[in-house]
Design a protein around this motif. Structure first.
Motif, PDB file in Angstrom:
ATOM      1  N   ASP A  87       0.818  -1.214   0.000  1.00  0.00           N
ATOM      2  CA  ASP A  87       0.000   0.000   0.000  1.00  0.00           C
ATOM      3  C   ASP A  87       0.854   1.268   0.000  1.00  0.00           C
ATOM      4  O   ASP A  87       0.547   2.236  -0.698  1.00  0.00           O
ATOM      5  CB  ASP A  87      -0.952   0.010   1.193  1.00  0.00           C
ATOM      6  CG  ASP A  87      -2.051  -1.045   1.068  1.00  0.00           C
ATOM      7  OD1 ASP A  87      -2.330  -1.493  -0.063  1.00  0.00           O
ATOM      8  OD2 ASP A  87      -2.621  -1.435   2.111  1.00  0.00           O
ATOM      9  N   GLU A  88       1.927   1.256   0.771  1.00  0.00           N
ATOM     10  CA  GLU A  88       2.798   2.437   0.822  1.00  0.00           C
ATOM     11  C   GLU A  88       3.510   2.665  -0.501  1.00  0.00           C
ATOM     12  O   GLU A  88       3.685   3.802  -0.934  1.00  0.00           O
ATOM     13  CB  GLU A  88       3.795   2.319   1.974  1.00  0.00           C
ATOM     14  CG  GLU A  88       3.125   2.470   3.331  1.00  0.00           C
ATOM     15  CD  GLU A  88       4.121   2.475   4.461  1.00  0.00           C
ATOM     16  OE1 GLU A  88       5.009   3.351   4.449  1.00  0.00           O
ATOM     17  OE2 GLU A  88       4.007   1.612   5.344  1.00  0.00           O
ATOM     18  N   PHE A  90       2.346   1.796  -3.446  1.00  0.00           N
ATOM     19  CA  PHE A  90       1.339   2.320  -4.364  1.00  0.00           C
ATOM     20  C   PHE A  90       1.081   3.807  -4.103  1.00  0.00           C
ATOM     21  O   PHE A  90       0.904   4.588  -5.041  1.00  0.00           O
ATOM     22  CB  PHE A  90       0.049   1.512  -4.282  1.00  0.00           C
ATOM     23  CG  PHE A  90       0.121   0.167  -4.952  1.00  0.00           C
ATOM     24  CD1 PHE A  90       1.128  -0.161  -5.840  1.00  0.00           C
ATOM     25  CD2 PHE A  90      -0.842  -0.785  -4.693  1.00  0.00           C
ATOM     26  CE1 PHE A  90       1.192  -1.406  -6.457  1.00  0.00           C
ATOM     27  CE2 PHE A  90      -0.803  -2.034  -5.311  1.00  0.00           C
ATOM     28  CZ  PHE A  90       0.224  -2.344  -6.195  1.00  0.00           C
ATOM     29  N   MET A  91       1.062   4.214  -2.845  1.00  0.00           N
ATOM     30  CA  MET A  91       0.888   5.642  -2.532  1.00  0.00           C
ATOM     31  C   MET A  91       2.095   6.437  -3.017  1.00  0.00           C
ATOM     32  O   MET A  91       1.952   7.499  -3.621  1.00  0.00           O
ATOM     33  CB  MET A  91       0.709   5.852  -1.026  1.00  0.00           C
ATOM     34  CG  MET A  91      -0.691   5.645  -0.563  1.00  0.00           C
ATOM     35  SD  MET A  91      -1.035   6.183   1.132  1.00  0.00           S
ATOM     36  CE  MET A  91       0.511   6.207   1.965  1.00  0.00           C
ATOM     37  N   PHE A  92       3.295   5.925  -2.759  1.00  0.00           N
ATOM     38  CA  PHE A  92       4.530   6.609  -3.135  1.00  0.00           C
ATOM     39  C   PHE A  92       4.618   6.815  -4.644  1.00  0.00           C
ATOM     40  O   PHE A  92       5.065   7.858  -5.113  1.00  0.00           O
ATOM     41  CB  PHE A  92       5.727   5.803  -2.628  1.00  0.00           C
ATOM     42  CG  PHE A  92       7.055   6.422  -2.920  1.00  0.00           C
ATOM     43  CD1 PHE A  92       7.473   7.563  -2.253  1.00  0.00           C
ATOM     44  CD2 PHE A  92       7.907   5.854  -3.850  1.00  0.00           C
ATOM     45  CE1 PHE A  92       8.707   8.135  -2.513  1.00  0.00           C
ATOM     46  CE2 PHE A  92       9.146   6.418  -4.119  1.00  0.00           C
ATOM     47  CZ  PHE A  92       9.541   7.567  -3.448  1.00  0.00           C
ATOM     48  N   GLY A  94       2.036   6.846  -6.696  1.00  0.00           N
ATOM     49  CA  GLY A  94       0.838   7.482  -7.222  1.00  0.00           C
ATOM     50  C   GLY A  94       0.047   6.584  -8.146  1.00  0.00           C
ATOM     51  O   GLY A  94      -0.550   7.042  -9.114  1.00  0.00           O
ATOM     52  N   LYS A  95       0.034   5.291  -7.846  1.00  0.00           N
ATOM     53  CA  LYS A  95      -0.600   4.306  -8.735  1.00  0.00           C
ATOM     54  C   LYS A  95      -1.985   4.714  -9.238  1.00  0.00           C
ATOM     55  O   LYS A  95      -2.224   4.652 -10.439  1.00  0.00           O
ATOM     56  CB  LYS A  95      -0.667   2.938  -8.057  1.00  0.00           C
ATOM     57  CG  LYS A  95      -1.347   1.912  -8.959  1.00  0.00           C
ATOM     58  CD  LYS A  95      -1.436   0.547  -8.358  1.00  0.00           C
ATOM     59  CE  LYS A  95      -2.306  -0.307  -9.284  1.00  0.00           C
ATOM     60  NZ  LYS A  95      -1.946  -1.656  -9.331  1.00  0.00           N
TER      61      LYS A  95
END
Length: 128
Positions: A87-88, A90-92, A94-95
């Motif tokens: 999850d991190e 994907f956040m990093f 900007g998925k």
């Protein structure tokens, strides 16, 4: 050093991240990615997380966006590692807001990540 360039071949790059990623190493990685994009126009990137401990808490991150200017030319981005980082990551990256295909594979699926990254790469390079 928190990263190691494992393989740089044609339009695919393979990087191993370990320990804490600091802002200096992150900026170097972005420079390496830009060089590939300048040379090949498009690129795929495999990032293997080995003993990854996240991101450092130093200043400078607030102005850092993962390949903000050239990110659309990254065709595929595969991460392999402990799923606690999914999850991190994907956040990093900007998925949800990018056109780039971004996938996360568990540590025991390195071969699957390589296959996914390579699939259709030759074809996609000639679509522009």
């Amino acid at each position: 050093m928190s990263y190691q360039l494992i393989k740089k071949q044609a339009s695919e790059n393979w990087i191993k991240l370990s320990g804490k990623l600091n802002i200096h190493d992150f900026q170097e990685l972005q420079s390496l990615a830009r060089l590939s994009l300048e040379r090949f126009g498009q690129a795929g990137l495999l990032v293997e997380l080995e003993d990854f401990q996240g991101w450092s808490r130093e200043s400078g991150w607030e102005d850092s966006i993962f390949l903000a200017e050239d990110g659309e030319r990254i065709m595929k981005l595969a991460f392999v590692g402990d799923e606690k980082w999914k999850d991190e990551i994907f956040m990093f990256t900007g998925k949800p807001m990018r056109k780039t295909a971004i996938e996360f594979f568990p540590s025991d699926q390195l071969a699957e990540a390589k296959a996914w990254l390579s699939a259709d790469n030759a074809q996609s390079m000639f679509l522009d």
